[in-house]
Structure formats: structure tokens, C-alpha cells
Design an enzyme around this catalytic site. Sequence first.
Site, short mmCIF file in Angstrom:
data_model
loop_
_atom_site.label_atom_id
_atom_site.label_comp_id
_atom_site.label_asym_id
_atom_site.label_seq_id
_atom_site.Cartn_x
_atom_site.Cartn_y
_atom_site.Cartn_z
CB CYS A 239 14.87 -27.01 -3.64
SG CYS A 239 15.77 -28.11 -4.75
NE ARG B 140 10.77 -27.39 -4.63
CZ ARG B 140 9.71 -26.68 -4.27
NH1 ARG B 140 8.78 -27.23 -3.52
NH2 ARG B 140 9.57 -25.43 -4.68
CD GLU C 19 23.23 -24.60 -6.93
OE1 GLU C 19 23.26 -24.83 -5.71
OE2 GLU C 19 22.86 -25.43 -7.78
#
Length: 1547
Positions: A489, A492, A666
Amino acid sequence: MDPELPNRIRVKLFKRHEDGLGFLIKPRTQKPYVAVSALVAGGLAEQSGLVHIGDTVIRVNEIDISEKSYEDAVELLKALPVDAPVALILRGPDGYSTHLETTFRENGVPRTIRVTRKIANSDSIVSRIRRTFSRASSASPNRNEHRSVSPARNRSRRLEDKRTEGCFVDNQCCICDIDQNFPIVPNCNGTSHKNNKFQLKDAESQTKSNSPTILSKNNSNMNHCDNSPTIVVTRPVSQTDPDVMDADVKLRGKISNTDRPTTVRTPGGHIDQHDNKKIEIRQNTENITVVVRENGDLSKNNKGTMSTGKENGVIENNKLLNSLTENKTNLITNGEHTEDRAKQRRDSFSNINLHSPNSQRRRSSMAAVSPKKYVKLRNYADEKQVFSDTLHTKVSQSVPCVHSKCLGSIMTHPPSRPIGEPRSQEELLTQAKEFIDEYYTTIKRLNTEAHQKRWQEVESSIEKRGTYELTTNELTYGAKTAWRNEARCIGRIQWNKLQVFDARHITTARGMFEAICNHIKYGNNKGNIRSAITIFPARTDGKHDFRVWNSQLIRYAGYKEADGAIIGDPASVEFTEICTKMGWKSKRSMFDVLPLVLQANGLDPELFEIPPDLVMEVNLKHPKFPWFADLGLKWYGLPAVSALLFDCGGLEFTAAPFNGWYMGTEIGARDFCDVHRYNMLEVIATKMGLDIRKSSSLWKDRALVEMNISVLHSFQSQGVTITDHHAASESFLKFMENEQKNRGGCPADWVWIVPPMSGSITPVFHQEMLRYKMKPSYEPMEDPWKTYVWKKDREKNKSLDRPKRKFGFKELARAVKFSAKLMNKALARRVKCTILYATETGKSERFANTLCEIFKHGFDAKVLSMDSYDFIDLEHEALVLFVSSTFGNGDPPENGESFAKNLHDLKSPKNTKNGESVSMSYFRMSTASDSDSPIENKEKDDEDDNLNAETGPLSNLRYSVFGLGSRAYPNFCAFAHFVDNMLNALGGERISKMGEGDELCGQEESFKLWAQDTFKMACETFCVGDANAIQEATGALSSTDFSWSPGKFRLTPEDNDKETDITESLTKLHGRQVQSVKLISVEQLQSVESSRETMLVRFDTMGAEDINYAPGDHIALFPANSTKLVDGILSRLHNAPPPDQLIKLEVLQERTTPLGTTKSWSHFDKIPVCTMRTAFAHFLDITTPPSQAFLHLLATQSSRDVDRIKLENLANDMHAYEDWKADTQPNLVEILEEFPSVKVNPSLLMTQMPLLQQRFYSISSSPQAYPGEIHATVAVVRYQTMGGVGPEHEGVCSTWLSRLQVGDIVPCLVRAAPQFHMPDDATLPMIMIGPGTGIAPFRSFWQQRKIDRDMLQEPTHGEKKGWGDMYLYFGCRQSNMDHIYKSELAQAEADKSITRVYTALSREPGVPKVYVQDVLKQNGKEVFEQILRRGGHVYVCGDVQMANDVSTTLCKIIQEFGKLSAEDAKFVMLKLREANRFHEDIFGVGVKSEATARDQAKRAWKYINAASKPTSNKEVASPIPAAGICCLFPFFKARISVHPVENLDLH
């Protein structure tokens, strides 16, 4: 001693004039020449415990003195400045190892200690092993023949030349330098090692027997020492020998074959020469493993032939024996003794192969054994940025890479256990222990009683039930930490702001659906996305799992046509078919939102449509291409992953949907442009007119960029949170840097972290990363439909013939009971709201309880005082509300001091000394909060900055603060502002701006407005409640559980009980230990001709051990009301029992049970069992004007319309109420006389009237001058209301004291005032300013100074010597009437206890009015010299206006004589306050006239009207002048030290 053993420490001391650094030195005969010879008793060196006799001094303030002569070093130490810190580097005594350790007290305060251990044999085992092998290798003349040496190998040789214990080890597929330190386990009992006998086989016999060289001990002749390390001489394990492990690996237990280090054989049987490491040495507390890795080992010469022990370049076996057996150790190879010959390796020592570079990478097993390692991670775009990762050494779970290949880019890996199989009990215990220890380490409670108790609970539960449950705080910590540990990830940095919804109480799929809907609503937050996780029950036996079958909570469907074409999202085709088979009917469009398929408790899954209003979708458009909107593209705003298993403490939560926010790529790069997804690149490129026939036109790249521009533009323009990949990359590097500081490393998977677009121009591309797995974690799971066996199909035939069941009454009752239990459990699982209060008078507590009743309509609310709250829990709270008053000049109330200190230390952890706070000044952080700006209107432009910003320790906290105070004081609501600002600085999020309740006017109304707004904002923030809940909460403001109504309270006689002692009852009522003192005398201090009274009241402590005080502290007296007023109230009560009969006050309360609600009478704790007369005399406040709420209750008891209408008008019209209160200042008797038709129920008064509060006075005596006594200086107050024409009022406490007889008992307690104590350094000057009774604390000062001068030696501090000057600036009206303590002051001047007394006379006949500030101005130069040139302290005691005038005067003096600007002078005053050199003891205020009071109320009204608007509130009511006092405001009561100025008292 091994030079690499830690034996140096850094110590910081403070050089003092009286004892220097606190130790003596002596010369040494060798370098370094300075050694510690003795410690000064009571000196700083001895107090610190960090300096020992025999230490040698290496450096002083970064100056190396190890090469300097003893004389030069002495001169350097002498030249160090006095009263300045000094940093020393010390080396421990020879033959010892020394280091510093940080431990934690039970309260979480860190403490640094020195650990010095004796080395039994300073020539360590590791050193002997290293020298043994280095002698052999150095004797080889052809060591580097035919060797190709790379720069990396040269670097390795340089590390070796520095005699580091480094070895090339990598846990995750990269070659890294890892430094190892080998702690030596001391030999037990210091026994000799010379009697150890070993049997040795020569190399030739070993070759013949095809066995490795073995040094085995003769067990019969060996006295084994359990604490001695075992030396293991071994070779690298061959991959072809799977049954053999290194000894250090055996110590760890079972490992997989992929974890075994391997070796490589070169053609012809020669040894690979790529690694120039001679040996590997690994050590733990049991074994020292020596891995021979080069041709200079035990068996080979430089030609590769077998050695006979006689050639050059080999180690003679006898030398090795002598070198290794001087210590009493067990020496074996590969963990085997000679009697285990049958299990020895098949390969002889002649077949040993060296590690190849590839095999070097896979020695991950060593990471868990080596005590200290690090991996250097470089950033190739910034050579200065190098991280040293040590966190990976704590990893207990291996990644699936092997020595010959890296599997880091594999999406998923096979599970270690069969799907659905729960963990074994042993594994669960192990992981639970690791997690519980980690949690209690994080909250600084490791090895405390609470930690041990918690582990016993967990262990017992696992043994009995096979599982256990995490507490709410543990669950929250685990969920956040799992996100923090997620190596794949990039976002974070906001891990600590994760909102955790605990849904472990849910048992059905419908309950799951409702919880998920709440999660989606919370996460959406009207576009301002918030990260959240909802956690359903954990796995038990693997047959009753909770699962969310969707891979994401919101995702678009995909439909496969007959011709193979796909409509919608191709990634969802398989799951869409599952939904269709379950009965879902769709529109078969490109963007159909899939339903939720939820499985509860192992039952068949159920299908639920997501309400359309919960699906936040963004229609895509482009800032430059209008045709882009015509494509009809859109995407959902909430990315919520629901197919991950949350692994925490050994428990597996199979349903734990989690959401963050989108990074643009994304959607733009993966979802729309991947060929196996929507694949829009060609469509967009064609629309753009690009040449798609050849790749060299870069049409894909250009279309990809425009697609991502569209996504970012659309989300931002529609107000939905999103971040771009450049900002996300920068925030990740910041997160990585933070993690390096906080944890020593950051697990990261480079393959996943680097964005899918423009990778090389993002900063993360150039950063080396280390991938490893930590717990807690999120793990991928198999799609549930691939393995699930449907129950309804299996039992379909049975269910058709099943007869209908009839339910009787008992069954229905049990069902209702079970349902009620579930409802209670569900209510208990609502969002928790903690309400904290700090109070002196009890008003903040009352407001807090009212607030609790409001928030119970939507939250699981509870009320706690700040001193009973565990501060560690604050980090894990979701919602906390604060209600607090302010003490004195901005300090916290007594029960808020510990909370304030913890908050201060959390913000400034370094601002401590030996675990204690160095400074507790609240002035800087109690300036006006920045919460005045509307929170709702934050600019979206700053959103990315918020996403990528660092988070504080309280970043998960939502809060709001309400402060109570009086605007007559200069630091209005200062402590509440302090709490508000500190929470914000620590990362907390305000849900509503801070409320302020002014005691001058409209405090109740201000609280109501704030409470309503805060409840509404909290409901919106946490997506709870509705319009009905808000309406009910609003009603709770006027009707709490303890609001009076007919039939709710009753008085019952108690004939068999005895009335409790007054002091004991007051202890229970106020929650403090009240003591009893005896009145010794009351002495009038003013002239008999004076119309005013000031008394010196003396008390006998009667030997009470709990009554301890210092000059400057306060005494709190608990007075009794006037007998006349008490009798007047008793005569007006309606249906009251006899006034002298013992009664008990009871309340009718409802209690909810599983079978319904019940009502019962219980004792009302506010009033103890007593008579009516005692209650009104000692417990209830009958003199303070009542609140509007109380007048509203009186209106309901009126029998005449005239009285009722007027009371209702006062209760509802704030302006009329304030006018009435300012004019009449009525007490309860006067109110009952003004409204004669009111029939007062005694239970109404006893439940709704406030408690009679204590009155604080500065103590006027020194405990050493008057042992066993306490003195107070009290002005008796009598005044007339209504501008001098109204009834006469008396001060409650002062009048009560004046009427007491000698020997009467007085309840009291002592409150420390550490901010008003005399300075520790007695050489510093003191300026004391106190007109009227403000002289009270200074009497204790001059008494204490006289005692000190008589009993103590003359003080010294640095170059200063002698008692510091004490100047008193005293003010009164006339010298012959009001000059109290005049004779004592003259004697004190004669004794030199006081240097000089300056008297200001404001009413002296024939003399102009002079106040203390005027005298200060006249002596401005001297005052400036005393304060700023000589470091003096200033003490001010008096009313608010005087204190404000004195502060202004001092500021002008500093400005004039310091030649500073006005702003700089104010800054100097602020620094004096922060340094605790400007001390104030402020008490009440008087009113000049009726007009002044009305003006003050009008200004307060203006503030109240503005308080309900979200605009800046800059107008501040100015303090009321103290001169010409004619009436007294009731709000200056009880809390502040009370020595009324001229004619002031509290009532």
C-alpha cells in the site's frame, strides 16, 4: 575485552557552582588520561546513576580529550561555564561492558538506566574464534590468487578490516550489509576453563571416515555449565542434504526447505572463490555457530587438496583446540556430539563448498538469530538519503522467495494451511502472546500488572474455549497496525486515522448489510472520503465463517455475450453470473452496481441491493475535450476492498471490508486502460486523432495521460477525494522516513509501490525497499464461491417435508428475551462517546452529565472525570467531548492536572527530566483556539495536502471542547483553550468549534447551543441518528434523568439510622478527603475605627498527618449557611417532614432488562442521610442567584398567574433574567418572598439546587514558624444590593468565620499551589505585590525566610552568594486604619527577612491617590534590574483588575528600560510566565456601580448572540473595575483563593 562490546555511553550533566559536575577525577598512566575517582554525595552525577567510579572521560561537549594530557583536560573541564549543560562521552571500566537502557514506569514515563556487567574473561570467545581463523588465513601466501574481486567484495574486505562482525545476509532477495554484534554470555560462577578435555580427530582420519572435522567434548570429564555458550563448527548446508540444518536454525524449530542456506561446488571439485569472507559467526544465548566458508578453513590448503595439518595456509588443529577450549564451552558441529556419528553428514570436510552470491541472499534464518542487524536502503536520486532497516529482524513469517528466484511479483501465493482450516491452539497461543506483548509495549504498559492480568485472561480463554476475544482498543490497534504493515500500500501515511467499526456482535446477513451500509455512508462523507474498516466475527472452527463474497463493496457488473463480447467490467463476469443465479436482475449496462452477497455464520449467502443513494458515482469529463463526457464513462468514489482476511493476534477475521481513497492511476490506468478491463485506450486515442497504427507514435501513452487527467479533473470538480500518483509517492517517502524514525524500518514491495504510470519520474522509483511480512496483517483469500458447498441444495428435500413448528408462550418468551439481549448488545456496540470533565465547583460535572444524556440518543456515551481516565485510551477513542472550567490564571482544575500534564508530555515528550515535566506552563497553548473558522467550509484545494500530510498520535480522534469561566478574568477559559489547541496539534479533528460559557451572562444558553450543534455534527460525522434522534436529544437538554418532576423524588424517614458526621459527608459529596481543624483564635487586624473588618484566623490541625502545606498553598474552608436564611427556607417548604428528622432522598429510576423496563426507588447520592436543617445549612447553596432552569421549575409550583408569568418570563428571556439578577442578586429566601404563591416541594430544592462549595484562601503562615497551625487572612463582606438601597447581603464564609467560637470544628482541605511557591534558588530576588488581603500569602513568605535565615547556611548558586532581596509592594486605603500586619512588617524589615516595604495609600487624607502599580512605575529601573538583570521572581496576589494593571505596568517598565517595542515587551512577559518567574494568585472582583454591571451584561449578551454564528468572535468583555465596590457578583465563588480586596468575599 573484545573492542566491539558496548562500553561507551553518552551522559548529559549540569555544571553547578557548588559541586561542579558531581564527580572527582584522577590521572591515568595511559590514554585516555582522565578517570573518575569519586562521586560527590548528592551531586548530579550520583543522582543520575549514570556515572561510575573508574569511568574514563573520552569527550567533553564534542571535544575529544582522549589524546589530551591530563593537565589540558583539567583546564578544559574548569573552563566549562557554570549553570550550563555538559555532554560527556564516558568509557566504562576495563573488563566491563556498559550501555544505557530505557525502561518505563507503570505510568508510562520513560526512565534511562545504566547497565554495567563484568566480563568474566575479557578475551571473548568470538574474538578468539576470529583471531584463530584470521591467523590461518593470513598465513596463506596465495590467498587471493586467480581471484576476480568486484567492488562489492572490496567493500566487504574493508568492513572486515574494520573488525566488524558483518556478514552478507538478506531476508528478501537483495544483497545487503548487516552488522552483527555478539553479546557474550558470561561464564557461570567464574569457574576455570583449564580442566576441559576434548578429543580431536585429525584431518586424515576424518577423510577416511567421510565425516567432517569434529571437536567433541568428553562428557565424562566435563562439568557442564548451563550458562556457557556452545561452540558449533560447521560448514554451509548443501541443498542436496535436506535432513541437515545449521545449529542456529535448529534452535528456531521447524523451517521450510526454502529457508536452508545452500552452497555451490565449482567444476573439478575446487571451491568457489567469489566470497572473500573467511568465516561466519552467529551467536545466541545457547550457541556460537562458526561456519567455515573459505579455503583457509579447517580442511583445505590453497591448492584444494586435503590438509594433513602441516601445510602453510591451514589451521593446525591443536592451535584451534587451544584457542577455543580456554573457555568452559561445549564445542560440537552442526548440533551433534561424537556419539551421534550415525547421523552425521555424508559429505566429508573435503567436500565443503563456499556460499555463492546467490546462496548469500537466502540466509534468512540468520535474521532471527543475530542480535543486531540492519539493511541499508539507498535512494539513487538522493545520495544523502539512506535508511537502515532493523525492523525486519523482528519478522517471524518468511516471504515465499527461494535462493534461486524471487517471487515478489507473484500476485498471490498458496496458503500455508488448507482453505478454511483454523489455526492450531499452539499457533494461536504463540501469535496471541506476540500481539498482546506488542500492544502493551506500544501503550508503555509492558510487564505491568494489567499486562500480566490480560495475558492470563487470554491464555485461560484459549485453553478453555480454543479462542479468545480482543478488546475494543486491541482490535482498533490491530486494524491500524495491519494497514501500517501492508507492504503493498502506497497510502499508509494516514494509517492512524483509520476508523474501526466493531461489528463482532452481528449474527445475521441482514445485520452485516446494515453495518456495511453504515460503513459506506461514513466512508463517502459527502465526497470527503474517510478511511474505515468494519470487522465482523472472527473464524472459529472454519465452518461458521462470515464472508463478503464481493471483492469490493462497490463494483460494476460484467456480462459475457454469446459472441464472446463483454459488457461492463470483464473482471466481474464470474461473480456477476453467481449473482444472476441467486436471482439478481440487472439492466445489463456498462455500469451496473453489483449487489452485496453476504454470508453469516457459515450459512448460505444472501443477496442485498445497495441503496442507490449510497453509491457515490463520478461522471467523467475532460477539461479540454468536450467529447469526453459523451463517452458516458463514470466510476464510483469509494474503493472498499472486501476480500481480505484480517489476521490479528492469531485470530482470523474473514469479513473485514476496508476502504481508503483512490489514487488517480488506479482508475485511469488500471480500471479503464488495462486490456483485460474496460480497455478504453484505443477509443480515446481515436477521438484524439492519434495515429494508432504504430506504437512509435506513443498514442497509448498520450491517451493514458489524458484518461488520467480526466479522472483527476472529474473527481476534484465534483468534490470527491482523490490523489495523484506524484503526491502519493512523495507522501509514501515521508511515511517511510517516519517509520524509520519510529520503528526502525518500513516493509514495502517496490513492485506494488511504484505507480502504474510515469514510474521513473516518481520519487519512489529510485528508492530501495525491503519486503517482509509483519503481523497484524491483511491477507488475500480464495473466492468463496469456488469452494463453498450450498446447504439449501443439500437439504432441499428434507425441508419440503418438514412439518410446521408451533410455538408456545415459553418459546416466544425465550425468543423475546434473546432478542432483547441482542438489542442490548447492539446498543453497546454503537460508536462510543467518552465525555471528560474537570471541575472545582461541580458545574462542569453537571454539564457533562447533561451532555451524556443527549448523546445517549445516538452513541454509547459515558462520563468520566479527567483524573479517573486512563490517558493511554485517548489514542484509540473515536469521539471524546470535554467540559472544563479554569482555575486561577489559566491553570487546570485539580482533577484535570494529571490529564493536562499527560497531554503536554504527549505533545512535547522531550520536555521532561527524569520522567518529570520540566515546565507545565499553559500560556502559549491556551491562546484563543483556531476553531473559530468554520470547519464545514474547508477548501477542497487543500484536500490532497490533508491526505498526504503527516498524522499525529491522536489523528483518529474526533472531539469538541466546552469551557466554563468568567470574562472578568484575563485568561478566560484558558484551560479549555489549552485542551482544544493541544488536541488539534496532536492530530485530532474538531467536529464543532469550541464553546465558551461565560458565568457573567448566558452560560446555560451557551452550553445548550454548543451541545445541540455538537450532537448534530457528531451524528453527521459518524453517520448515526436521524431527525427523531436529534429532536429527542434536544429535549434531553431540558429534561435529564435527574430533572425534577412530581412523583420522581421522595423523602423517606430513617428512624434507625444515625446522622453522618459533617466532615465525613463532605468527603463523600466532593470526592476529596476533607479534614477537621479546630479554631484557635480570630484576631481583628484593622483599626476599631474602621468600618471594615479583616481577620487573622488561626486553626489547629490537631496532628492530622494529611494536612501538609508549603508557603503559597491554599486552604479550602467548607462554611455553613446563615441560620437566619436556613430558618426562612424551612418555614416556606410545602409538605415537608420535621426539619430535625433524619430523612433519605430517593429517586424513581427505570432499568432496562431483557424482559422489559422496571421502575424502582433508589437512594439519591447527591444528599446523604441527614435532617432537612443539616442539608440546607451545610450541603446546599442557598445564596447564589438561581439558574433560569430552576426558575422554570418554580413557575410550575406557583398558584398565582402573576407569579407564574413573571417566573416564566425570567426563565425564557435571557436579557430580562440578566437584568433581574444584576439588580437584586437574590438569594433563595428573597425569591420565595418575591413570589409568595410558590409552594416549594422540599425534594425540588434538594435535588435541583447546587451544592455549597468550599472557599479558598491563601495560607498566611509558614509550617515551620507555626507547627501544627494554619493561618488565613479573611475580609468580612457585607454589602447592599441595588446600588446601596437593597437588602444587605453577607459573605457566606467570612461571616460564618466571624461568628465561630474558639474550639469550633471547621471542615477543610489543603490545595497545593506549586506555581506560587518561593524559588528553589534562595539567592534570587523576589518582588511581592499584594494590596489589601493580597498580602496573605506573603506573610508566609517572610516567616519562612526568617526561619531559613536563622536555621540554614547562607545560600550560594554559581557565583551568587547570600540571601536574595525581598521587596513587598503593599496597598491599602489609610495607613492608620487599614495597614494590616504593620508591626509584623516593621519587625521583618528589622530582621532583614524583607529588604524593603513600599506602601501605596489610595484614601490617605491630603495625599493624592496612589496604587501599587504607581509605586512600581516610580521604581521602574530597580524593578527592571531585579527581574531581568538578576533573574528575579514576581509574585502578584489580588483581584483581577489589580493583577491586570500590574501586568500592564510591568510590561511598560520592560519596554522602557529594556528599550524594546511593545510587542517584544509582551513576549518577554510571556517568557517570564513560561519560565515560572511571574506568579499570579488571582481572586474575585467587585463592581463599581449598577451601571457598570449592566454594561458588562450587555457585552456578554453580544457575545452570546455571536456565539451561535460561525463567525470570528473577537470582542472580549473588559474586566470590571474594582474601585468603589457596592455589590458582588455571585459567580466568583468557591474556586479561587479568596482574600477579598478591601471589602470582597465570596458567597
